[in-house]
Write a protein that holds these residues in place. Structure first.
Motif, PDB file in Angstrom:
ATOM      1  N   ILE A 199      -0.948 -21.679  64.680  1.00  0.00           N
ATOM      2  CA  ILE A 199      -0.692 -20.251  64.837  1.00  0.00           C
ATOM      3  C   ILE A 199       0.355 -19.834  63.818  1.00  0.00           C
ATOM      4  N   ALA A 200       0.378 -18.559  63.519  1.00  0.00           N
ATOM      5  CA  ALA A 200       1.374 -18.003  62.604  1.00  0.00           C
ATOM      6  C   ALA A 200       1.860 -16.671  63.161  1.00  0.00           C
ATOM      7  N   ALA A 201       3.090 -16.346  62.864  1.00  0.00           N
ATOM      8  CA  ALA A 201       3.670 -15.096  63.373  1.00  0.00           C
ATOM      9  C   ALA A 201       2.952 -13.899  62.759  1.00  0.00           C
ATOM     10  N   PRO A 202       2.456 -12.983  63.583  1.00  0.00           N
ATOM     11  CA  PRO A 202       1.774 -11.779  63.054  1.00  0.00           C
ATOM     12  C   PRO A 202       2.785 -10.773  62.527  1.00  0.00           C
ATOM     13  N   ALA A 203       3.495 -11.165  61.502  1.00  0.00           N
ATOM     14  CA  ALA A 203       4.616 -10.353  61.007  1.00  0.00           C
ATOM     15  C   ALA A 203       4.157  -8.977  60.552  1.00  0.00           C
ATOM     16  N   GLY A 204       3.039  -8.911  59.834  1.00  0.00           N
ATOM     17  CA  GLY A 204       2.551  -7.617  59.361  1.00  0.00           C
ATOM     18  C   GLY A 204       2.170  -6.702  60.502  1.00  0.00           C
ATOM     19  N   ALA A 205       1.516  -7.245  61.522  1.00  0.00           N
ATOM     20  CA  ALA A 205       1.109  -6.432  62.659  1.00  0.00           C
ATOM     21  C   ALA A 205       2.323  -5.937  63.443  1.00  0.00           C
ATOM     22  N   ILE A 206       3.303  -6.827  63.638  1.00  0.00           N
ATOM     23  CA  ILE A 206       4.521  -6.419  64.340  1.00  0.00           C
ATOM     24  C   ILE A 206       5.248  -5.322  63.560  1.00  0.00           C
ATOM     25  N   ALA A 207       5.350  -5.509  62.238  1.00  0.00           N
ATOM     26  CA  ALA A 207       6.020  -4.505  61.398  1.00  0.00           C
ATOM     27  C   ALA A 207       5.297  -3.164  61.466  1.00  0.00           C
ATOM     28  N   PHE A 208       3.992  -3.192  61.528  1.00  0.00           N
ATOM     29  CA  PHE A 208       3.220  -1.947  61.599  1.00  0.00           C
ATOM     30  C   PHE A 208       3.614  -1.137  62.830  1.00  0.00           C
ATOM     31  N   TRP A 209       3.646  -1.785  63.999  1.00  0.00           N
ATOM     32  CA  TRP A 209       3.967  -1.045  65.219  1.00  0.00           C
ATOM     33  C   TRP A 209       5.427  -0.612  65.241  1.00  0.00           C
ATOM     34  N   LEU A 210       6.323  -1.450  64.715  1.00  0.00           N
ATOM     35  CA  LEU A 210       7.727  -1.062  64.670  1.00  0.00           C
ATOM     36  C   LEU A 210       7.933   0.170  63.791  1.00  0.00           C
ATOM     37  N   VAL A 211       7.304   0.151  62.627  1.00  0.00           N
ATOM     38  CA  VAL A 211       7.458   1.278  61.710  1.00  0.00           C
ATOM     39  C   VAL A 211       6.892   2.560  62.305  1.00  0.00           C
ATOM     40  N   HIS A 212       5.729   2.461  62.930  1.00  0.00           N
ATOM     41  CA  HIS A 212       5.070   3.680  63.382  1.00  0.00           C
ATOM     42  C   HIS A 212       5.539   4.148  64.756  1.00  0.00           C
TER      43      HIS A 212
END
Length: 281
Positions: free
Chosen positions: A250-263
């Motif tokens: 598994i890998a941390a979904p960093a891009g997905a997490i950043a997307f929700w944080l930003v929006h």
């Protein structure tokens, strides 16, 4: 543009579904020990790789000695054949398959390497064959063969077992299933949500997991590599060998997490169309 985004979303969803189905099929094959040959090899080359092994199994010593390259010592080869046959299980093999193969070409000609696994009732035999020839028009000759025997009772159980595992392993399996779903939902949001700026950049970024945490499904041994990436943030790999276990990652979904944080944390914006998103700084 909306229709194009939907088509891209469906294509990515189909890619994830195809990968999942492939893993499910491989897990089933590994559980039943019915996985097929390694792909890509031609049937004549496969037969050539298997011929020395079949000669040893059938006791055709003279046939095998006649296929050896000229520089090999026939007396030493016969001693090796006798030793292998003395170690051979009494029962006949139940099945066989080619697990790995590769071919090399150089100034001295070509070499073909292959590894077979033979199933016996109580043993697994691993046989490696090395062939050589000068050109494509020449027949393959045997330049080496090696046999190893393993008791089934000493091998890891096939497939992926979820029985009697530690709580941490179940948590890992839950993350293995949840991360791709979370990434896919975020990907669709990045594609279709009206307020998203830099839509195509986000659409790519959310698909990538950063930093790989891998676990051996049999032994539980774990490793971590921060400088690695996984599409959809999860993976399951198996070498195809009955001697190897599944490795789950598994890998941390960093891009997905950043997307929700930003929006969610950014100030609300009015919906924008694709042209405005493309031209935004």
């Amino acid at each position: 543009m909306f229709g194009l985004r939907v088509l891209i979303g469906l294509a990515v969803t189909a890619l994830l579904a195809t990968g999942l189905w492939s893993v499910v099929q491989q897990v089933g094959a590994s559980s039943e020990l019915i996985a097929g040959d390694a792909p890509g090899i031609s049937e004549p080359d496969r037969r050539a790789l298997a011929a020395p092994i079949e000669d040893v199994l059938a006791g055709r010593d003279a046939a095998l000695l006649g296929k050896l390259v000229g520089e090999l010592d026939r007396n030493q080869a016969q001693e090796q054949i006798d030793l292998i046959q003395a170690m051979m299980p009494a029962a006949s093999p139940e099945s066989s398959r080619l697990t790995t193969w590769r071919v090399t070409r150089g100034t001295n000609g070509q070499a073909l390497y292959g590894t077979f696994e033979y199933e016996f009732p109580d043993h697994i035999m691993v046989a490696e064959t090395t062939l050589a020839r000068t050109s494509d028009s020449d027949p393959w000759l045997v330049s080496g063969f090696y046999f190893n025997f393993f008791e089934r009772s000493a091998l890891p159980p096939p497939g992926i077992s979820l029985e009697d595992r530690a709580l941490g392993f179940y948590a890992f399996i839950a993350a293995l299933a949840a991360i791709p779903v979370f990434i896919l939902i975020t990907f669709w949001a990045a594609l279709l949500w009206p307020r998203v700026r830099r839509r195509w950049l986000w659409s790519v970024a959310v698909l990538i997991g950063v930093g790989t945490f891998a676990v051996n499904a049999t032994t539980g041994a774990a490793s971590f590599n921060i400088f690695s990436f996984l599409l959809f943030g999860a993976a399951a790999t198996w070498s195809g060998s009955m001697l190897d276990s599944w490795v789950l990652s598994i890998a941390a979904p960093a891009g997905a997490i950043a997307f929700w944080l930003v929006h969610f944390l950014a100030p609300p914006r009015a919906p924008i169309d694709d042209a405005a998103a493309a031209s935004s700084p």
